[in-house]
Design a protein around this motif. Structure first.
Motif, PDB file in Angstrom:
ATOM      1  N   ALA A   1       4.851  10.482  -8.972  1.00 23.70           N
ATOM      2  CA  ALA A   1       4.247  11.016 -10.204  1.00 23.70           C
ATOM      3  C   ALA A   1       3.856  12.472  -9.999  1.00 23.70           C
ATOM      4  CB  ALA A   1       3.034  10.178 -10.597  1.00 23.70           C
ATOM      5  N   ALA A   2       3.335  12.770  -8.805  1.00 23.79           N
ATOM      6  CA  ALA A   2       2.962  14.147  -8.503  1.00 23.79           C
ATOM      7  C   ALA A   2       4.171  15.062  -8.589  1.00 23.79           C
ATOM      8  CB  ALA A   2       2.347  14.221  -7.108  1.00 23.79           C
TER       9      ALA A   2
ATOM     10  N   TYR B   1       2.010   2.037  -3.450  1.00 20.43           N
ATOM     11  CA  TYR B   1       1.005   2.695  -4.295  1.00 20.43           C
ATOM     12  C   TYR B   1       0.990   4.196  -4.004  1.00 20.43           C
ATOM     13  CZ  TYR B   1      -1.046  -1.793  -5.722  1.00 20.43           C
ATOM     14  OH  TYR B   1      -1.258  -3.044  -6.256  1.00 20.43           O
ATOM     15  N   VAL B   2       0.995   4.522  -2.714  1.00 22.55           N
ATOM     16  CA  VAL B   2       0.954   5.932  -2.336  1.00 22.55           C
ATOM     17  C   VAL B   2       2.235   6.638  -2.806  1.00 22.55           C
ATOM     18  CG1 VAL B   2       0.845   7.518  -0.384  1.00 22.55           C
ATOM     19  CG2 VAL B   2      -0.563   5.451  -0.388  1.00 22.55           C
TER      20      VAL B   2
ATOM     21  N   GLY C   1     -12.426  10.130 -13.357  1.00 18.37           N
ATOM     22  CA  GLY C   1     -11.551   8.976 -13.501  1.00 18.37           C
ATOM     23  C   GLY C   1     -12.290   7.713 -13.106  1.00 18.37           C
TER      24      GLY C   1
ATOM     25  N   PHE D   1       5.287  15.768 -12.224  1.00 19.06           N
ATOM     26  CA  PHE D   1       4.516  16.783 -12.937  1.00 19.06           C
ATOM     27  C   PHE D   1       4.657  18.159 -12.295  1.00 19.06           C
ATOM     28  CE2 PHE D   1       2.171  12.996 -14.470  1.00 19.06           C
ATOM     29  CZ  PHE D   1       2.394  13.210 -15.823  1.00 19.06           C
TER      30      PHE D   1
ATOM     31  N   ILE E   1     -11.663  -7.260  -7.517  1.00 18.18           N
ATOM     32  CA  ILE E   1     -11.696  -5.807  -7.619  1.00 18.18           C
ATOM     33  C   ILE E   1     -12.711  -5.428  -8.684  1.00 18.18           C
ATOM     34  CG2 ILE E   1     -10.340  -3.723  -7.976  1.00 18.18           C
ATOM     35  CD1 ILE E   1      -7.849  -5.331  -7.501  1.00 18.18           C
TER      36      ILE E   1
ATOM     37  N   GLY F   1       2.207   7.348  -6.472  1.00 13.79           N
ATOM     38  CA  GLY F   1       1.380   8.525  -6.765  1.00 13.79           C
ATOM     39  C   GLY F   1       2.100   9.817  -6.438  1.00 13.79           C
TER      40      GLY F   1
ATOM     41  N   SER G   1       2.241 -10.904   6.206  1.00 15.49           N
ATOM     42  CA  SER G   1       1.164 -10.041   5.730  1.00 15.49           C
ATOM     43  C   SER G   1       1.365  -9.605   4.285  1.00 15.49           C
ATOM     44  CB  SER G   1       1.060  -8.804   6.623  1.00 15.49           C
ATOM     45  OG  SER G   1       2.281  -8.077   6.568  1.00 15.49           O
TER      46      SER G   1
ATOM     47  N   ILE H   1     -11.962   2.250  -7.488  1.00 17.13           N
ATOM     48  CA  ILE H   1     -11.675   0.825  -7.438  1.00 17.13           C
ATOM     49  C   ILE H   1     -12.174   0.308  -6.103  1.00 17.13           C
ATOM     50  CG2 ILE H   1      -9.852  -0.906  -7.409  1.00 17.13           C
ATOM     51  CD1 ILE H   1      -8.184   1.070  -9.058  1.00 17.13           C
ATOM     52  N   VAL H   2     -13.009  -0.697  -6.135  1.00 16.80           N
ATOM     53  CA  VAL H   2     -13.516  -1.280  -4.903  1.00 16.80           C
ATOM     54  C   VAL H   2     -13.333  -2.779  -4.979  1.00 16.80           C
ATOM     55  CG1 VAL H   2     -15.191   0.554  -4.476  1.00 16.80           C
ATOM     56  CG2 VAL H   2     -15.844  -1.414  -5.861  1.00 16.80           C
ATOM     57  N   GLY H   3     -13.205  -3.387  -3.833  1.00 17.36           N
ATOM     58  CA  GLY H   3     -13.082  -4.834  -3.850  1.00 17.36           C
ATOM     59  C   GLY H   3     -12.394  -5.339  -2.604  1.00 17.36           C
TER      60      GLY H   3
ATOM     61  N   THR I   1       0.832  -1.197   0.000  1.00 17.42           N
ATOM     62  CA  THR I   1       0.000   0.000   0.000  1.00 17.42           C
ATOM     63  C   THR I   1       0.870   1.252   0.000  1.00 17.42           C
ATOM     64  OG1 THR I   1      -1.673  -1.207   1.245  1.00 17.42           O
ATOM     65  CG2 THR I   1      -1.845   1.193   1.221  1.00 17.42           C
TER      66      THR I   1
ATOM     67  N   PHE J   1      -9.140  -7.992  -0.949  1.00 19.80           N
ATOM     68  CA  PHE J   1      -7.885  -8.699  -1.203  1.00 19.80           C
ATOM     69  C   PHE J   1      -7.857  -9.975  -0.365  1.00 19.80           C
ATOM     70  CE2 PHE J   1      -7.208  -4.352  -2.158  1.00 19.80           C
ATOM     71  CZ  PHE J   1      -6.324  -4.317  -3.200  1.00 19.80           C
TER      72      PHE J   1
END
Lengths: 311, 300
Positions: free
Chosen positions: A68-69, A61-62, A304, A72, A296, A65, A285, A307-309, A58, A311
């Motif tokens: 990428a921020a 992923y953050v 945009g 730009f 998902i 992002g 874990s 995403i839900v689901g 997780t 794991f």
């Protein structure tokens, strides 16, 4: 009819799984889209994400992002035209030795570097989606590879963007930037003229080469073995080195820009997959669930999607 | 699980928001050094889309009123297409559609009507394009890449009315397709020419047309791999010129909703010498299809 027969479906991210989707009620669910030739699969080593390799976290992923921020956000750093205009003796000599004399040849060298960079990034996508996901039918491994690729490229982009923006080094082609601004080409007129240090083409190419090398050294995408790993690693880094060389020959960068880009790109391309994944050490874990596929669902929204689901 | 899902959604939202902010940043100045092929808006893909329809959508739900979406992302562009209509989404339907594309080189919005059958497709709509780094061009007989970079006209922004008909037929080992498109470019001041971003040609407004044809092979039993070649002729009456391009195209079904797509088109004939700027060197991208009423909506 031009499309394939409606015989197949199933759409969990673990397309490795043969479990039909749990939501199928109204009709027989189509079969999964996975590798097509079972005999061929049995002849090749299996692509497996080992239990000791941590899955994309997780926090990653953050972080991706945020990288990428930063990439730009760095685009709006204004140039400081006088911050770095000096040229070292090393850069001057390398430029004299390598730079093409004619503008036509410099254009060809620049186009070549563009094409090779495009080839490198395409190869990453090809390995991930065509080879791993489609050919080997390993969607979950492809997802891991794709996210690692994205993370390393975003990290490289952030470092490159921020350093190039704040360093504000003027490009070597500065002498050609004469005349009124409206009669100058974009390379002269816009702020990329002051983003010489360090070479983004070179660092991205080396990041891509490092990622290819890391994946092929750990996953038998083309059949496995030391030969595959060595060929991909050597080929990737040779291509990346050619990109860097072309950036100097086309007068887009100084040699120190290229060498720095190569070092940072290699660190990102090899370091991210190895340090965070392939060296192992996954905690319980971080290991894949023993049973059940990742479920998902994607729901597009105005800006945009969501995403839900589970794991 | 909720925390993890929330973090992923947050990261996705940040990334999508940044994609929207990228061209705005570049409007002020163009600091990026992205290769021409990797910073462009996605090319108009007429015809090939028809030939790569996925029959999953024929059986994924009843004929119905629906909302559907197609999301496509590559290096470095993002395109969202939304449709509201009646029929079977992504297969056979009639309705309204709109799309938005964003790339470092600009943004493009499209809205129009669409009627789609498995082998025939027609659309009529209007597109608005705003370029981040392209200016309108003073008329010349021929252009080089450098000619397209001068800042001698207003920033390139224009509207285009588009009408397109495409068809596809079975052929040995695959299918053939053909598409005809007419364009009327509006909103450009005289006497300027423009670099049309989706076609990647320099045009003298208002009219352009395009004929495109190709063959798509399906070498695998399930038809998940579709690979072929396309050729196109773009006519530019205002310049009394035409451009011919050709190249391979690829579509691979990863799941029933997700495809990997890629295309390459190199210039065979043109009055201009634009180098990579005039070619279509799109990288591999991912295309995800979604629709309401889908029986098997799991992602991806």
């Amino acid at each position: 009819m031009t499309a394939e027969p409606a015989t197949a479906s199933s759409i969990t991210i673990s397309s490795d799984s043969k479990t039909p989707p749990p939501t199928a009620k109204a009709a027989t669910p189509p079969a999964p889209l996975a590798a097509r030739d079972d005999d061929a699969i049995e002849r090749t080593p299996e692509i497996v994400w080992k239990e000791e390799w941590p899955r994309f976290r997780t926090s990653e992923y953050v972080a991706t992002g945020l990288f990428a921020a930063a990439s730009f956000a760095a685009l709006v750093i204004p140039p400081t035209e006088t911050r770095w205009t000096s040229i070292t003796t090393f850069d001057r000599k390398a430029r004299s030795a390598l730079r093409f004399a004619s503008q036509g040849n410099r254009d060809v060298a620049r186009d070549t570097s563009d094409l090779l960079l495009t080839l490198m990034t395409n190869q990453l996508l090809f390995d991930t989606f065509i080879m791993t996901w489609w050919s080997h039918g390993k969607g979950s491994v492809a997802w891991q590879m794709g996210m690692i690729n994205l993370e390393a490229i975003a990290l490289n982009g952030a470092v490159n963007g921020l350093i190039a923006g704040f360093a504000s080094r003027e490009r070597p082609y500065r002498e050609a930037c004469v005349g009124p601004a409206e009669r100058q080409i974009r390379d002269c007129r816009e702020s990329k003229r002051y983003r010489s240090f360090f070479s983004g083409h070179t660092s991205t190419s080396f990041t891509s080469a490092g990622l290819m090398c890391a994946h092929h050294a750990n996953l038998p995408l083309y059949g496995g073995g030391a030969a595959e790993a060595w060929m991909v690693c050597l080929g990737g880094f040779a291509t990346a080195a050619t990109v860097g060389l072309m950036r100097v020959m086309s007068d887009q960068h100084f040699m120190t820009d290229v060498l720095t880009g190569a070092a940072i790109g290699t660190a990102a391309g090899l370091g991210v997959p190895w340090l965070l994944h392939y060296r192992g050490g996954a905690r319980a874990s971080e290991r894949p669930a023993k049973a059940g596929a990742i479920s998902i669902q994607f729901v597009p929204t105005l800006l945009g999607g969501s995403i839900v689901g589970g794991f | 699980v909720a925390q993890r899902t929330g973090a992923i959604a947050l990261a996705a939202a940040v990334a999508l928001s940044l994609l929207g902010a990228a061209p705005r940043a570049a409007l002020a100045q163009d600091p990026s050094d992205i290769p021409p092929s990797q910073g462009d808006l996605p090319a108009a893909g007429g015809g090939f889309d028809l030939a790569t329809k996925r029959a999953f959508w024929r059986g994924s739900g009843e004929t119905r009123a629906f909302i559907a979406a197609t999301l496509e992302a590559g290096i470095i562009y993002y395109r969202t297409q939304l449709a509201a209509g009646y029929g079977k989404p992504h297969w056979s339907w009639v309705g309204l559609e709109g799309s938005a594309s964003v790339a470092p080189s600009g943004v493009s919005e499209y809205a129009g009507l669409r009627a789609s059958l498995p082998m025939v497709d027609a659309r009529l709509g209007a597109r608005y394009t705003l370029s981040t780094n392209q200016y309108m061009l003073l008329p010349q007989a021929q252009y080089t890449r450098y000619d397209t970079e001068y800042k001698l006209g207003p920033r390139s922004r224009y509207s285009v009315l588009e009408a397109e008909v495409s068809g596809s037929l079975r052929a040995p080992g695959g299918s053939i397709f053909a598409v005809a498109t007419g364009y009327a470019v509006l909103g450009t001041p005289a006497p300027y020419f423009i670099f049309e971003d989706s076609l990647k040609v320099i045009i003298a407004p208002p009219y352009i047309y395009r004929f495109r044809a190709g063959y798509i092979a399906q070498p695998t039993r399930e038809g998940t791999l579709k690979i072929g070649g396309t050729a196109e002729l773009i006519g530019i009456p205002g310049r009394d010129a035409f451009v011919i391009r050709a190249g391979p195209a690829l579509n691979v079904a990863l799941t029933h909703h997700l495809d990997a797509v890629g295309a390459l088109a190199v210039v065979i004939a043109s009055p201009d010498s634009l180098g990579l700027v005039g070619a279509d060197l799109a990288t591999l991208g991912l295309r995800y299809r979604w629709a309401t009423g889908d029986r098997w909506p799991d992602f991806p």
